[in-house]
Each structure stands twice: as structure tokens, then as C-alpha cells.
Scaffold this motif. Sequence first.
Motif, short mmCIF file in Angstrom:
data_model
loop_
_atom_site.label_atom_id
_atom_site.label_comp_id
_atom_site.label_asym_id
_atom_site.label_seq_id
_atom_site.Cartn_x
_atom_site.Cartn_y
_atom_site.Cartn_z
N GLY A 139 0.83 -1.21 0.00
CA GLY A 139 0.00 0.00 0.00
C GLY A 139 0.86 1.25 0.00
O GLY A 139 2.02 1.22 -0.41
N SER A 140 0.30 2.33 0.54
CA SER A 140 0.93 3.63 0.37
C SER A 140 2.25 3.78 1.13
O SER A 140 3.00 4.70 0.84
N SER A 141 2.57 2.85 2.05
CA SER A 141 3.85 2.95 2.73
C SER A 141 5.01 2.68 1.79
O SER A 141 6.13 3.11 2.04
N CYS A 187 0.33 8.29 6.80
CA CYS A 187 -0.61 7.35 6.17
C CYS A 187 -0.57 6.03 6.94
O CYS A 187 0.36 5.77 7.69
N ASP A 188 -1.60 5.21 6.74
CA ASP A 188 -1.62 3.97 7.50
C ASP A 188 -0.56 3.01 6.96
O ASP A 188 0.00 3.20 5.88
N LEU A 189 -0.24 2.00 7.77
CA LEU A 189 0.78 1.02 7.39
C LEU A 189 0.07 -0.29 7.08
O LEU A 189 -0.49 -0.93 7.97
N ASP A 190 0.08 -0.68 5.79
CA ASP A 190 -0.53 -1.95 5.41
C ASP A 190 0.54 -3.02 5.43
O ASP A 190 1.60 -2.86 4.82
N LEU A 191 0.28 -4.10 6.16
CA LEU A 191 1.27 -5.18 6.26
C LEU A 191 0.62 -6.49 5.85
O LEU A 191 -0.56 -6.72 6.11
N THR A 200 -11.87 6.05 -2.51
CA THR A 200 -10.71 6.15 -1.61
C THR A 200 -9.46 6.47 -2.43
O THR A 200 -9.52 6.58 -3.65
N ASN A 201 -8.36 6.61 -1.71
CA ASN A 201 -7.12 7.04 -2.36
C ASN A 201 -6.65 6.09 -3.46
O ASN A 201 -6.14 6.54 -4.48
N PHE A 202 -6.84 4.80 -3.25
CA PHE A 202 -6.31 3.83 -4.21
C PHE A 202 -6.99 3.96 -5.58
O PHE A 202 -6.31 4.17 -6.60
N VAL A 238 -11.41 -0.84 -13.13
CA VAL A 238 -10.96 -2.23 -13.17
C VAL A 238 -9.76 -2.43 -12.24
O VAL A 238 -8.82 -1.63 -12.24
N ASN A 239 -9.82 -3.49 -11.43
CA ASN A 239 -8.68 -3.88 -10.61
C ASN A 239 -7.59 -4.39 -11.55
O ASN A 239 -7.79 -5.37 -12.26
N PRO A 240 -6.43 -3.76 -11.56
CA PRO A 240 -5.42 -4.11 -12.58
C PRO A 240 -4.91 -5.54 -12.48
O PRO A 240 -4.47 -6.09 -13.47
N1 LIG Z 1 -7.41 -5.58 -5.22
C1 LIG Z 1 -7.73 -4.52 -4.47
N2 LIG Z 1 -6.75 -4.00 -3.78
C2 LIG Z 1 -7.05 -2.97 -3.02
C3 LIG Z 1 -8.34 -2.43 -2.89
N3 LIG Z 1 -8.28 -1.45 -2.03
C4 LIG Z 1 -7.01 -1.39 -1.64
N4 LIG Z 1 -6.26 -2.30 -2.24
C5 LIG Z 1 -4.82 -2.61 -2.14
O1 LIG Z 1 -4.47 -2.49 -0.80
C6 LIG Z 1 -3.53 -1.46 -0.63
C7 LIG Z 1 -3.80 -0.74 0.66
O2 LIG Z 1 -5.08 -0.21 0.66
P1 LIG Z 1 -5.37 1.18 1.35
O3 LIG Z 1 -4.65 1.27 2.65
O4 LIG Z 1 -6.84 1.38 1.34
O5 LIG Z 1 -4.80 2.24 0.28
P2 LIG Z 1 -3.36 2.87 0.18
O6 LIG Z 1 -2.93 2.77 -1.23
O7 LIG Z 1 -2.45 2.30 1.20
O8 LIG Z 1 -3.65 4.40 0.50
P3 LIG Z 1 -3.83 5.12 1.94
O9 LIG Z 1 -3.81 4.04 2.98
O10 LIG Z 1 -5.14 5.79 1.84
O11 LIG Z 1 -2.68 6.04 2.05
C8 LIG Z 1 -3.68 -0.60 -1.87
O12 LIG Z 1 -2.51 0.10 -2.18
C9 LIG Z 1 -4.00 -1.62 -2.92
O13 LIG Z 1 -2.82 -2.25 -3.35
C10 LIG Z 1 -9.38 -3.03 -3.65
O14 LIG Z 1 -10.53 -2.62 -3.64
N5 LIG Z 1 -9.02 -4.06 -4.44
#
Ligand SMILES: Nc1nc2c(ncn2[C@@H]2O[C@H](COP(=O)(O)OP(=O)(O)OP(=O)(O)O)[C@@H](O)[C@H]2O)c(=O)[nH]1
Lengths: 505, 505
Positions: A189-191, A200-204, A335-337, A442-444
Motif C-alpha cells: 500500500g501507500s507505505s 498514512c496507514d501502514l498496510d502489512l 478512496t485514495n487507491f 478495473v482492478n489491474p
Molecule cells: N485488489 C484490491 N486491492 C485494493 C483495494 N483497495 C485497496 N487495495 C490494495 O491495498 C492497498 C492498501 O489499501 P489502502 O490502505 O486502502 O490504500 P493505500 O494505497 O495504502 O492508501 P492510503 O492508505 O489511503 O494512504 C492498496 O494500495 C491496494 O494495493 C481493492 O478494492 N481491491
Amino acid sequence: RNYSDPSKKFIKFNDVVEQRRAEARRSLVVQVNSESSFSELYGYCSKYAPIKDVYHYRNTEKEHFMLIEFETEENVKEVLQVCSSHQKDLDVMPIQSPFLWFKAAANNKETYKVPSSKSLATKDGITVIDDDILFEELLNCETMSNQMQLLYERTKLNDLGIRLRFMVARQFEVIFKSLYANAVVHPFGSSVNGFGKMGCDLDLVLTNDLTEEMSGAGRRLVFQEKRVEGGARAGGGGASARQLELLGALLELRVPGAAAVRRVLAARVPILKCAHVLAAASVDLCCTNTSGVYMSELLWMFGSLDPRVRPLTFAVRRWATAVGLTNPHPGRWITNFPLTLMVLFFLQQKRKTGFILPSVRFLVSKAGKQDIRIAEENINCTFLRDLNKLPQETYGQCEEDLETLLLQFFEFYAQFDFQEKAISINEGVPVRKPNALPLYIVNPLEQALNVSRNVSYEECERLKLEVRNAAWQLEAELEGKKEEDWGLLGLIERKGSRGLKKLLR
Amino acid sequence: RNYSDPSKKFIKFNDVVEQRRAEARRSLVVQVNSESSFSELYGYCSKYAPIKDVYHYRNTEKEHFMLIEFETEENVKEVLQVCSSHQKDLDVMPIQSPFLWFKAAANNKETYKVPSSKSLATKDGITVIDDDILFEELLNCETMSNQMQLLYERTKLNDLGIRLRFMVARQFEVIFKSLYANAVVHPFGSSVNGFGKMGCDLDLVLTNDLTEEMSGAGRRLVFQEKRVEGGARAGGGGASARQLELLGALLELRVPGAAAVRRVLAARVPILKCAHVLAAASVDLCCTNTSGVYMSELLWMFGSLDPRVRPLTFAVRRWATAVGLTNPHPGRWITNFPLTLMVLFFLQQKRKTGFILPSVRFLVSKAGKQDIRIAEENINCTFLRDLNKLPQETYGQCEEDLETLLLQFFEFYAQFDFQEKAISINEGVPVRKPNALPLYIVNPLEQALNVSRNVSYEECERLKLEVRNAAWQLEAELEGKKEEDWGLLGLIERKGSRGLKKLLR
Ligand SMILES: Nc1nc2c(ncn2[C@@H]2O[C@H](COP(=O)(O)OP(=O)(O)OP(=O)(O)O)[C@@H](O)[C@H]2O)c(=O)[nH]1
Ligand SMILES: Nc1nc2c(ncn2[C@@H]2O[C@H](COP(=O)(O)OP(=O)(O)OP(=O)(O)O)[C@@H](O)[C@H]2O)c(=O)[nH]1
Ligand SMILES: [Mg+2]
Ligand SMILES: [Mg+2]
């Protein structure tokens, strides 16, 4: 600024990540009394191992921390062996992780010498810039393009922010190590995708994929495994939900710094949310979602192909927040994504001078054997990884400045046929919508999915309205002269607060 | 049989335990197709490391296993590195532990040579002896003392049984390693106290006590810990209950072999129960209950002071089961542990020729500095550890055979004043009961506690009745001649089945 310097070589995402992981392995995070603990901490540690740099930051509770990077991973092991201890306290089950604190000296007489050349690499290194200061700086810019560049530089996730995120991933890895063979915790994610802003949040994601060697066919002794009923990624109730509950209990009871643990099991990818109070980050943890990492890689690559991509995305996202299109809570809005995908899609449109970004389809067509990646559930994540192999005429082919691109972005979507068309960065051109959902992006990596399926009709209408408003506003701006909230400021100040701010200035 | 050979040196409990732990570290348990997989497994493994011995056993499901002891701990690491693999299966989160299985060869042509001197150390090594065979053997004994000795030899927990229990402890340690600094999993209770019979449950305690070095005062970098509200040993709801729930989830979801996990949080010491299907044992796991380990040490020492102690205890416990005084389920009746204390207490009584066993008070009086042990909640577990330091005239001072001792045991308790007196192996003489509970047996390490506080008035009355019956029965026996269920047989055959058995013989 040369947008397509032929001598510049692209680095691979995996190399960047590996470098960050190595950095985390040779680093420790130490809680201290204050910024001025630096010399004592530096003196104490450098007696045992050479220090590369020390970064200071404060968390939300305004406690002080130093991230110390040592020269080598071995150094960290040695330092931990000779200088670290546990607090003897029967109420606590002790645990080891790279997060420590610095105890007061038993005798106060010891003094530490710090070479005068050495000082803190950062002070208060992860503080988010204050809006007033930011807006003041934006006001003083020469051009709107400069404003966009400044917004990006001042609000993007900085080096220390990234380091801390990899420290958290490292901590989880260390603590889960004996429970999962070959456990790797990856930030995604955005990290790491290049579009993250400070705070921004930390996606792990916890993966424990086996190497070919670990599942070698010739080897006849096989570890007994733990088989639990249900699929690996199945939603509620299944094995993965229970694995996630276990991870939740681990975060709650064993991981220093993790607090306010919540389970979000209903999502497509079930996650655990928690706050990491020592690293000042909100964490979303999921399991075996490697396609999320490949998605981040893809976005990161697009962001690095042309230096205008990230500043433009930051401006668009900041604008979307300001007009209330996005919002920290999940809901029926964009959302941001997906917003980022909209920016990328816009940059993939053919111009007179050529393309700024290629399509994913093109990246896939250029993929070699070494680029093959199959994520769980057979998701094909194969695309070219080494951007140096991309023909130069396929990207960065136009000289428009940021300002122009932003206006074009709004104009493009003001005229986009949301009713009939879907946005697909795979194709790079609008495609037919397969269903009647208001917004279709579309989800890439899983093209059968729509990443904006949650967006309601009302929110989609608001999006259309706001891009048209923004286009008008910018067009008017280009004709007029610099006012008090000229250029970007007019777009990113919160509407409600604008009048008040003007009065106070 | 010389009951007090002065040349015989006692081993210390800790040395025995350390030896068993080391044995477990150099061993692996491998599931195989059948007993005859021996030569293939031996041939395969011995190519990589020298094998000391191979033990065969079957679990309850009649699956086949081999416990392989290698020469060194290093050997095991090497073997795991070069011959072990994981099964590639996305539904499973792989884990490593010393429990493995032996996969069929990819090509069947490979043959393995096994030195003819090498064969299985045991076949079906943990099968509990069949009652019919046991009773037949008892019937053919010369004397009742021989019967008691035979009962002990044939039903006591054997070497392989003990090895497997230490393998389970080792497995838990390996899996919990990264979660708890310095985690040690200790078997306690009948698995190690010398009074265990084949198939007895496996009591385990997870401790992670820190060494002095690990909490060194001069060290200023201190690991951040996880502090969870509530006391370490508090019953329901507190931190320890939640830690135990976490351990329960770990057993359920991560520990290969662990099945049917249940939480018993209401007990004084909350425990987790599970079946270990690979090691064929029922496991009770608790946390930070080191006093349980010291209790086992104390019982083990008493058992090793005189060779009559264990056979006598086995006879008494078997009798108690036969007459229904004890019972596998918990309830308002007496259990094996207090029964054992009753036997020890009986053996502490002064005889004309001296003592068979000393009192705990005496062992405490002989303790030196190196014997000081303080368990959690400040429980003082200090007593002499090295039995070689005990004056010879304080134990083993009488020549009565087992038969006589058993009769005396029943006579002693037939006359014991349960109404007014408590049994205390600390004092070695009856002491005043501090309250009116029907049966009072002082907990030797926490003397304010009664280990038989659960026993009801009715059950205590039954106990009194049954010891009197047994005394009468044995007295009559000594006068009469060998009958079909002579000697011990008359005491340990289940009353209900006796008539039927007689008819069938
Ligand atoms: N396949 C899919 N992946 C998603 C979707 N939403 C989020 N993601 C993936 O999960 C990651 C983390 O999601 P988020 O935390 O919501 O978005 P982020 O890009 O980290 O942006 P922020 O957290 O808002 O800074 C994204 O970067 C995408 O790779 C979705 O609807 N479908
Ligand atoms: N302090 C105390 N310890 C107990 C009590 N009951 C059991 N223990 C301890 O816990 C150990 C295990 O308990 P059990 O499994 O019930 O008994 P055991 O000695 O293992 O005997 P079996 O399991 O029946 O073979 C005992 O050996 C004692 O050390 C009690 O009431 N008080
Ligand atoms: Mg995110
Ligand atoms: Mg037991």
C-alpha cells in the motif's frame, strides 16, 4: 528538470524493498527521555558497535525515540547481546524485539564522548507539517506547478517514516518467526507504493511462502503441518479468519507497541487493525495477500516512470480530501487507491507528443520469464519489473507542466462517460462497463473486479460535479491574476474553513 | 536387594531432567508407514548423521512412528537442514517442529544398507500392558512382594514414554520460542516424579524466567515489554487467563499433533487440556507454575530414597482405582497426588529400626545456599537437593518387605484419626487439622493449602471403609493359602469384574 534523462537507470522495486529490509535488520528503535539523550545513547552504543546514523522522533503521546542504524546486522546482534536486558517483573512475560528503551545510568559519573561531527540525522523527524505553514509556503510559490511540487515534497512519507514502517514489519517478523516457517512481513500500500503521505496507514501482509529449496522433492523428511479446516483466504469463520484471530491475540498480548487491536473479518481481505504507539503508525495486517504487494509494485513503477506522476497524484488526492470526496472512514465513497488509478489512467491517454505512462497491458507484453509471479488464488501478477527495458518512446513523452496536467485531469474526467465506460489502466483506454455500477475502475491484477464497487450513485455524481467545478475554477484562475488563495490553494483549502482563514490572515 | 547400599550415589533431579532435555534436543519423531520402514529410514538418515537409537511406537489411531535419537544436537540441525522439507500447500501455513513424516521415495531404486547389528530399540514401545496378561503374570509370582514389584515394573512409565513427553515439551518450546524470551517448557507431575504409569497424562508448564544475566543491572538498553492488565497467576478474566487463551489458540492453530484443545480457566492453576495425537499423550499445559516442578522434584527424591517407595505407591494407587476411590474424572474424590502423599507420610512414621523416609522439614533443615528456590508468589521451595548429603541413618532404615509395608499402610490408615488430624509430609507426624474439612493433607510447598480440600465427607468415609476392608482382606490372606486371586490380585481386580473373570478362567 529533464523528464526523460536517458542516462538515468531505474531501480527495481524489489531492490528498494530489500534495501529497506536490510536497513531495518541493522536498526533498533530506542525510547529515550528527550532529544538531548542523544549524546549519552550514542556514547553508550558506539562503545559496542559502529553507528551509522541516529534519527529522533516523537510519537502521538509526545514520547521521545531514537532510531539507530548500525553499520551491519551483526552489530545489532552484538549490541543486543552485550547491552540489552529485560526488566525483572513477574507480571510480564518477557519478549525480545527491536524496540527498546534506554534506562538511566546506575552511576551518573560515566561520561560519553561523541565526535563533534556527529549529530542527530533528524529531530522530530516524522512530524506532519502544519497546515498554516504549508499554506504560507504555497502562497509564496512562483507558479502553480511549483506549488504542486512543494505539496508533494512537504507532505510525502519521508525517509524516517519509511524506516519506521519497515521496523514494525521487522518486529512482527521477529515475533512470529517460530510460528510460521519462513515468515516474511511485507509493507504494502501507500507505505511503499510511492504515493504515501506522512502519517498514512501502514498496510502489512504476513506471508510464509516456501522457497523451492524448502519444499525440495528429493527430501523425504517432511515437517508435520497443522491443517485447519477451511480455505486459506476464505472470509468469515474459515481457517483464515481463525488464523487472523490468533494474530490478533498475538498483537494484543505479545507485540510491544501494538494497542487497540480490532478485527475486520468481513472485508474481502480480512484484516487486523491496530495502533503501533512506539512507531506512531496505524497498522492494517492481513495474511497471504501477496497480490497487494504486487499491486504496490505496479503503482510504484508507474510513479517512478515519470517525475510528474506523484506530485500530480498528491494534488488530486489533496483536492479530493478538501472537497470531501474522500474521507478517513470507509463508506460509499471513493478512496485514495482508486483515485490514484484514475490519475494513472489519465496519464496513459495518448497525446500529440506521445504517452506519459504506458498501459499495464504493455508492461505485461514486455515481461520475461523472470517476471512471472503467481499470487494466491492463481492471480497472475506477471508484468515487466525492470523499467530500464522499456522503450523510451513509450513513456514521459510530453513536456506539459504539472499545472497543465492538473487542469487536463479535471477536464478529462469532466467529459468522461462514467455511464457507459470503465477506467482500466490495463488497457489505457476507456472500456465498456460490464455492469451498471455507478463507478467502474478495473482492478489491474484481478480484472474481473471493480475497485470502486462500493461507490454509490450519489457519490459518483458528486465526483462528476466536483471535477467540473475544479476544471472551471482552474480555467478561471489561468485567466485572472494571483489572489490570496491562488493556484492550488483554491483547490485544497477546505471549503468551510476558507472564509474564516481569509479573515484571520 | 540391598535397600541402603552406601556406595550407591543419588543423582540429582535437575541432572536427570537436563539429560532428558538434551536427549530430546538430539531426537526427532518421524511418522512412518509401518515397523518395517525402519531400514529405509535408518539408511536415509544415517547417510547424513550418526544415529544412536531408533524406537518404534504406535499412537491411539495405530499410526506408526519412529523416535530417532542422533549422536548430537548438531546432527539434528544438519539432518533437518539437508533432508527436511515442507509440503507445498497454500491452505497450510507451514511450521517447523521436531515432528516429521517420512515421504515415499521418488525413485524406488535406492536401497539402504543397515548394519546387521542395528535394529529397533523398541517395537510398539508405549503399548500399555493388557490386564489379562498382567493378571496372568501376577498369578504366577512367588510372593506378594514379587507381585508388587512386578506391577510396578510392568505398568510404570517407561523410557520411551518419558522420551516422548520430553519431545512434546521440546516441540512447544521450539514453537513458542520467538514469543517468550527464554521460554522453557517443563514436564512436571507424574511424567517426571517417578510415580507415573504408562499412559498417564503429561503435565507441562511454560516458564520464561530470566537469568540474572538477562536482567543485568549495568545494561541500559531494555526490551520494551508487553504489559497486560491483571496479575500473572490470577484466575478468570485476568492477564494470565488471556495469556492462556492465546496459548490455547496456538495449540489449536499452530502445534502439529495438538487436538481437542479445551480451556480449564476456573481451576486454582488455570490449564489448557489437549490430546497430542502424534505423541499419544493427553497434555495439561499451564503457565508460570514452577512450584509444580519443585513438587515433582520433591516426590521424585522421596521415590529414589528407597526402592520400596514406588512399588508400594503403585500398589496403593492401583488398589484405589480398583475399589473406585479414584477415577479418571475430577470430582469430590481423592486423586493420585494426595494418595501418593499418604504413602509417603506412612513411610515417614518412626519404626523400631528407624525411618524409611525423612520428613520434608528435615530436608529443609539440611538445605544449603545452592538449594534456595523461590517460586512465583513467593512460594519457598527450598530443600536439600543432593540426597548424597543425607545422613544414612535418616532413611531406608528397616527391612520390611513390600507385602508387609502394604498391610501396615492399610492398618495405619484404618486407625488414623481423620477427624482430628491432618497428614503432613512436612512434619512426618499427624498434625492438628486447622479446619473441619473431612480430609486434610497439607500441601508440602504451600502449607496453608489442603491438597484434598475437594474430598467430600462421603468420599472420606469410603476411604476409611476401604482401607479397613483392605487391611482385613490382607490379614485373612496371610493366614490362608494361595487362591485364584491371591495376594495383590484380590486387591486390584475391579470388584464388578471379579466374578466374571473367575468364571472365564
Ligand atoms: N485488489 C484490491 N486491492 C485494493 C483495494 N483497495 C485497496 N487495495 C490494495 O491495498 C492497498 C492498501 O489499501 P489502502 O490502505 O486502502 O490504500 P493505500 O494505497 O495504502 O492508501 P492510503 O492508505 O489511503 O494512504 C492498496 O494500495 C491496494 O494495493 C481493492 O478494492 N481491491
Ligand atoms: N499444590 C498442589 N499441587 C497439585 C495439586 N494437585 C496436583 N498438583 C501438582 O500438579 C501435579 C500434576 O497433577 P496431576 O496430573 O493431577 O497428578 P499427577 O501427580 O501428575 O498424577 P496423574 O496425572 O494422576 O498420573 C502433581 O504432581 C502436583 O505436583 C494440588 O491440589 N495442589
Ligand atoms: Mg494504506
Ligand atoms: Mg498428571
